[in-house]
Design a protein around this motif. Structure first.
Motif, PDB file in Angstrom:
ATOM      1  N   PRO A  19       0.814  -1.229   0.000  1.00 37.72           N
ATOM      2  CA  PRO A  19       0.000   0.000   0.000  1.00 37.72           C
ATOM      3  C   PRO A  19       0.847   1.278   0.000  1.00 37.72           C
ATOM      4  CG  PRO A  19      -0.889  -1.593   1.546  1.00 37.72           C
ATOM      5  CD  PRO A  19       0.400  -2.177   1.048  1.00 37.72           C
ATOM      6  N   ALA A  20       1.949   1.291   0.758  1.00 37.94           N
ATOM      7  CA  ALA A  20       2.773   2.509   0.812  1.00 37.94           C
ATOM      8  C   ALA A  20       3.432   2.766  -0.539  1.00 37.94           C
ATOM      9  CB  ALA A  20       3.833   2.393   1.910  1.00 37.94           C
ATOM     10  N   ASP A  29       9.525  -4.646  -6.707  1.00 39.80           N
ATOM     11  CA  ASP A  29       9.056  -5.476  -5.592  1.00 39.80           C
ATOM     12  C   ASP A  29       9.643  -6.872  -5.740  1.00 39.80           C
ATOM     13  OD1 ASP A  29       6.483  -5.190  -3.396  1.00 39.80           O
ATOM     14  OD2 ASP A  29       7.296  -7.195  -3.788  1.00 39.80           O
ATOM     15  N   ALA A  30       9.995  -7.449  -4.596  1.00 40.07           N
ATOM     16  CA  ALA A  30      10.576  -8.797  -4.584  1.00 40.07           C
ATOM     17  C   ALA A  30       9.561  -9.841  -5.044  1.00 40.07           C
ATOM     18  CB  ALA A  30      11.057  -9.117  -3.175  1.00 40.07           C
ATOM     19  N   ARG A  60      -0.044 -11.218  -4.596  1.00 38.48           N
ATOM     20  CA  ARG A  60       0.668 -11.957  -3.558  1.00 38.48           C
ATOM     21  C   ARG A  60      -0.025 -11.690  -2.219  1.00 38.48           C
ATOM     22  NH1 ARG A  60       0.942  -8.024  -0.849  1.00 38.48           N
ATOM     23  NH2 ARG A  60       2.537  -6.433  -0.629  1.00 38.48           N
ATOM     24  N   CYS A 115      -1.852 -10.057   7.334  1.00 34.78           N
ATOM     25  CA  CYS A 115      -2.499  -8.813   7.774  1.00 34.78           C
ATOM     26  C   CYS A 115      -3.895  -9.172   8.255  1.00 34.78           C
ATOM     27  CB  CYS A 115      -2.571  -7.858   6.572  1.00 34.78           C
ATOM     28  SG  CYS A 115      -3.205  -6.207   6.968  1.00 34.78           S
ATOM     29  N   GLY A 116      -4.511  -8.273   9.028  1.00 37.20           N
ATOM     30  CA  GLY A 116      -5.903  -8.461   9.425  1.00 37.20           C
ATOM     31  C   GLY A 116      -6.865  -8.033   8.325  1.00 37.20           C
ATOM     32  N   GLY A 164      -8.116  -5.271   7.666  1.00 35.75           N
ATOM     33  CA  GLY A 164      -9.049  -4.199   8.007  1.00 35.75           C
ATOM     34  C   GLY A 164      -8.558  -2.885   7.401  1.00 35.75           C
ATOM     35  N   ARG A 213      -5.593  -8.881   1.515  1.00 37.72           N
ATOM     36  CA  ARG A 213      -4.446  -8.190   0.928  1.00 37.72           C
ATOM     37  C   ARG A 213      -4.044  -8.757  -0.430  1.00 37.72           C
ATOM     38  NH1 ARG A 213      -1.385  -5.120   4.470  1.00 37.72           N
ATOM     39  NH2 ARG A 213      -0.114  -4.761   2.611  1.00 37.72           N
ATOM     40  N   VAL A 216      15.603  -5.717  -3.895  1.00 36.78           N
ATOM     41  CA  VAL A 216      16.669  -4.727  -3.705  1.00 36.78           C
ATOM     42  C   VAL A 216      17.549  -5.147  -2.531  1.00 36.78           C
ATOM     43  CG1 VAL A 216      17.093  -2.324  -3.035  1.00 36.78           C
ATOM     44  CG2 VAL A 216      15.340  -2.858  -4.738  1.00 36.78           C
ATOM     45  N   ASP A 276       5.421   0.673   6.803  1.00 33.37           N
ATOM     46  CA  ASP A 276       6.101  -0.134   7.827  1.00 33.37           C
ATOM     47  C   ASP A 276       7.612   0.102   7.832  1.00 33.37           C
ATOM     48  OD1 ASP A 276       3.628  -1.198   8.368  1.00 33.37           O
ATOM     49  OD2 ASP A 276       4.205  -3.289   8.084  1.00 33.37           O
ATOM     50  N   GLY A 280      -2.057  -0.216  10.163  1.00 32.84           N
ATOM     51  CA  GLY A 280      -0.905   0.335   9.446  1.00 32.84           C
ATOM     52  C   GLY A 280      -1.217   0.705   8.011  1.00 32.84           C
ATOM     53  N   ILE A 281      -2.383   0.293   7.509  1.00 35.88           N
ATOM     54  CA  ILE A 281      -2.666   0.554   6.085  1.00 35.88           C
ATOM     55  C   ILE A 281      -2.951   2.040   5.852  1.00 35.88           C
ATOM     56  CG2 ILE A 281      -4.205   0.013   4.157  1.00 35.88           C
ATOM     57  CD1 ILE A 281      -4.506  -2.813   5.377  1.00 35.88           C
TER      58      ILE A 281
HETATM   59  C1  FAD Z   1      -0.891 -10.035  11.486  1.00 36.53           C
HETATM   60  C2  FAD Z   1      -1.041  -8.603  11.081  1.00 36.53           C
HETATM   61  C3  FAD Z   1      -2.302  -8.027  11.065  1.00 36.53           C
HETATM   62  C4  FAD Z   1      -2.458  -6.706  10.635  1.00 36.53           C
HETATM   63  N1  FAD Z   1      -3.721  -6.205  10.527  1.00 36.53           N
HETATM   64  C5  FAD Z   1      -3.919  -4.973  10.037  1.00 36.53           C
HETATM   65  C6  FAD Z   1      -5.231  -4.498   9.792  1.00 36.53           C
HETATM   66  O1  FAD Z   1      -6.237  -5.203   9.960  1.00 36.53           O
HETATM   67  N2  FAD Z   1      -5.372  -3.236   9.326  1.00 36.53           N
HETATM   68  C7  FAD Z   1      -4.307  -2.432   9.076  1.00 36.53           C
HETATM   69  O2  FAD Z   1      -4.496  -1.284   8.683  1.00 36.53           O
HETATM   70  N3  FAD Z   1      -3.031  -2.873   9.260  1.00 36.53           N
HETATM   71  C8  FAD Z   1      -2.812  -4.127   9.712  1.00 36.53           C
HETATM   72  N4  FAD Z   1      -1.541  -4.608   9.847  1.00 36.53           N
HETATM   73  C9  FAD Z   1      -0.414  -3.744   9.440  1.00 36.53           C
HETATM   74  C10 FAD Z   1      -0.296  -3.724   7.911  1.00 36.53           C
HETATM   75  O3  FAD Z   1      -0.223  -5.046   7.424  1.00 36.53           O
HETATM   76  C11 FAD Z   1       0.963  -2.961   7.480  1.00 36.53           C
HETATM   77  O4  FAD Z   1       1.034  -1.762   8.204  1.00 36.53           O
HETATM   78  C12 FAD Z   1       0.933  -2.642   5.984  1.00 36.53           C
HETATM   79  O5  FAD Z   1       1.035  -3.815   5.231  1.00 36.53           O
HETATM   80  C13 FAD Z   1       2.095  -1.708   5.619  1.00 36.53           C
HETATM   81  O6  FAD Z   1       2.143  -1.537   4.225  1.00 36.53           O
HETATM   82  P1  FAD Z   1       3.556  -1.269   3.516  1.00 36.53           P
HETATM   83  O7  FAD Z   1       3.225  -0.963   2.103  1.00 36.53           O
HETATM   84  O8  FAD Z   1       4.349  -0.317   4.313  1.00 36.53           O
HETATM   85  O9  FAD Z   1       4.341  -2.665   3.626  1.00 36.53           O
HETATM   86  P2  FAD Z   1       3.980  -4.105   3.047  1.00 36.53           P
HETATM   87  O10 FAD Z   1       2.538  -4.243   2.878  1.00 36.53           O
HETATM   88  O11 FAD Z   1       4.697  -5.086   3.906  1.00 36.53           O
HETATM   89  O12 FAD Z   1       4.638  -4.124   1.596  1.00 36.53           O
HETATM   90  C14 FAD Z   1       6.036  -4.159   1.447  1.00 36.53           C
HETATM   91  C15 FAD Z   1       6.369  -4.675   0.052  1.00 36.53           C
HETATM   92  O13 FAD Z   1       7.780  -4.595  -0.110  1.00 36.53           O
HETATM   93  C16 FAD Z   1       8.253  -5.748  -0.759  1.00 36.53           C
HETATM   94  N5  FAD Z   1       9.658  -5.905  -0.387  1.00 36.53           N
HETATM   95  C17 FAD Z   1      10.158  -6.241   0.819  1.00 36.53           C
HETATM   96  N6  FAD Z   1      11.495  -6.247   0.787  1.00 36.53           N
HETATM   97  C18 FAD Z   1      11.843  -5.903  -0.480  1.00 36.53           C
HETATM   98  C19 FAD Z   1      13.089  -5.727  -1.145  1.00 36.53           C
HETATM   99  N7  FAD Z   1      14.254  -5.881  -0.498  1.00 36.53           N
HETATM  100  N8  FAD Z   1      13.082  -5.381  -2.439  1.00 36.53           N
HETATM  101  C20 FAD Z   1      11.910  -5.210  -3.107  1.00 36.53           C
HETATM  102  N9  FAD Z   1      10.710  -5.367  -2.530  1.00 36.53           N
HETATM  103  C21 FAD Z   1      10.668  -5.696  -1.222  1.00 36.53           C
HETATM  104  C22 FAD Z   1       7.347  -6.858  -0.270  1.00 36.53           C
HETATM  105  O14 FAD Z   1       7.308  -7.939  -1.208  1.00 36.53           O
HETATM  106  C23 FAD Z   1       5.999  -6.141  -0.153  1.00 36.53           C
HETATM  107  O15 FAD Z   1       5.233  -6.271  -1.333  1.00 36.53           O
HETATM  108  C24 FAD Z   1      -1.336  -5.918  10.276  1.00 36.53           C
HETATM  109  C25 FAD Z   1      -0.056  -6.495  10.310  1.00 36.53           C
HETATM  110  C26 FAD Z   1       0.088  -7.824  10.706  1.00 36.53           C
HETATM  111  C27 FAD Z   1       1.461  -8.425  10.692  1.00 36.53           C
END
Ligand code: FAD
Length: 380
Positions: A17-18, A39-40, A45, A49-50, A52, A104, A127, A270, A282-283
């Protein structure tokens, strides 16, 4: 990755999402920007996550022109929240605005699609290194970017490579989740069952609206609980839950957030430890910080612009949730908050804003909490 790679205005690492939102925001701010997202993984994929999704996240995406109805297609809005506090206080109220539960595997693929439609190039690549060269950032020694956004999640490589430092001890929660039949639980109702044991900890049931529910358990612990321990604690809190496959993941909570801008490298979601320490949400933070980082990336001074816009949108809220995260180490305060939410609809709404949006511990909320504490003196 392909051999000859041209220069990019922005390279986004991570298409969650970020990252997807960052790419969309950068292209919306400057449609001529050359934006590469790495993206890796291949999409679709899964991501543990929950699922929500707060309405606040949908607001950010809608403002960027993303079709939010398409994002939520196939799911049913969640209209009510049932809370069971650590000492057994209960409240059930409808949300001021419905939330969504979007698996997700769907949400992230739909956001990647939106980023591609906006003009971003999406490539599969893991990366490993970043280096600075001649005022630009070199990704894996091969891709030269004017600005890089690290949106690579909880185990961020970009965070480590730009010297942002690891999350401090005591700021990383662990959680596991699975999918089961939604039958035993009411449609359209999210349930949080908080646990006095291993506090802060809770189990959740988030019905998707397609006959399944996302269920899970998470806790913030200084020790690292085993998968078996977490599974037992989930089943203790949701005794009717059948055995089911579960996957775990770490949650870097916002009290452990690093600096978000390091020269021409910005961190979002994150990777910047932007998870609400009270709820694990965290979304919303991911799409908001992604949107701000993306827009900042195409300005002359990305670091300054990003720091300023993030502070403007979330600074006060994050300071307040830092304090609340410390205060709610005492579970009885959460019992008081649950009672206050049960007694008064506006207090419930304000607490939801703190847990899912950018709400603050304002005067009306503080007053309501003090009044609830006086009314419920029997709470230990
Ligand atoms: C069990 C659980 C339940 C949760 N429930 C909720 C909920 O209900 N509601 C909510 O709002 N939040 C929830 N969260 C938090 C939420 O999942 C995260 O805050 C959110 O996914 C953050 O998004 P992001 O884009 O920062 O990271 P991510 O969604 O983790 O995406 C990161 C991306 O980076 C890629 N990546 C990683 N390393 C590399 C690399 N070296 N090179 C290239 N690509 C890479 C990955 O493949 C991935 O696609 C939950 C988390 C957990 C663990």
């Amino acid at each position: 990755m392909r051999g000859a790679i041209p220069d990019w205005d922005l390279v986004v690492v991570g298409a969650g999402p970020a990252g997807s939102t960052a790419a969309i925001a950068a292209l919306r701010a400057d449609p001529s920007a050359r934006v590469l997202v790495l993206d890796a993984a291949d999409f679709p994929r899964d991501k543990v996550c929950g699922d929500g999704v707060a309405p606040h996240a949908m607001d950010v995406l809608a403002a960027l022109g993303v079709g939010v109805a398409e994002l939520a297609a196939g799911t049913t809005p969640v209209t009510t929240l049932r809370l069971l506090s650590p000492m057994g206080m209960q409240t059930r109220r409808s949300f001021a605005r419905p939330a969504c539960v979007i698996p997700r595997v769907l949400l992230d693929a739909r956001l990647v699609h939106a980023a591609r439609n906006a003009g971003a190039v999406i490539e599969r690549h893991r990366v490993r290194t970043l280096s600075r060269q001649d005022g630009t950032v070199l990704v894996d020694g091969a891709v030269r970017a004017r600005t890089v956004i690290g949106a690579d999640g909880a185990e961020s490589v970009v965070r480590r490579q730009c010297g942002a430092g690891a999350a401090p001890a005591g700021t990383i929660a662990v959680a596991l989740r699975g999918y089961t039949s939604a039958d035993p639980w009411p449609v359209g109702e999210q349930r949080l069952v908080m646990a006095a044991a291993h506090w802060p900890a809770y189990a959740w049931v988030f019905p998707v609206g397609d006959g399944t529910a996302n269920v899970g358990y998470g806790e913030l612990s200084r020790t690292t609980p085993t998968r078996a321990e977490l599974t037992t604690r989930l089943h203790d809190l949701l005794p009717d839950l059948p055995a089911l496959p579960l996957r775990g993941h770490r949650l870097p909570l916002s009290p452990g957030r690093p600096g978000v801008a390091h020269g021409r490298v910005l961190l979002a979601g994150d990777a910047a430890s932007l998870i609400n320490p009270l709820t694990g949400e965290g979304i919303y933070y991911a799409v908001l910080s992604g949107a701000l980082a993306g827009a900042a990336a195409v300005t002359p001074d990305p670091a300054r612009s990003y720091r300023r816009s993030l502070r403007h949108k979330l600074g006060r809220h994050l300071r307040h949730t830092d304090v609340l995260a410390r205060l709610t180490r005492r579970p009885w305060l959460v019992d008081i908050a649950t009672a206050a939410a049960r007694d008064d609809r506006r207090t419930f709404d304000r607490l939801v804003e703190i847990g899912l949006g950018a709400g603050t511990l304002d005067v009306p909320l503080t007053t309501a909490m003090i009044a609830a504490a006086a009314r419920h003196r029997n709470v230990p």
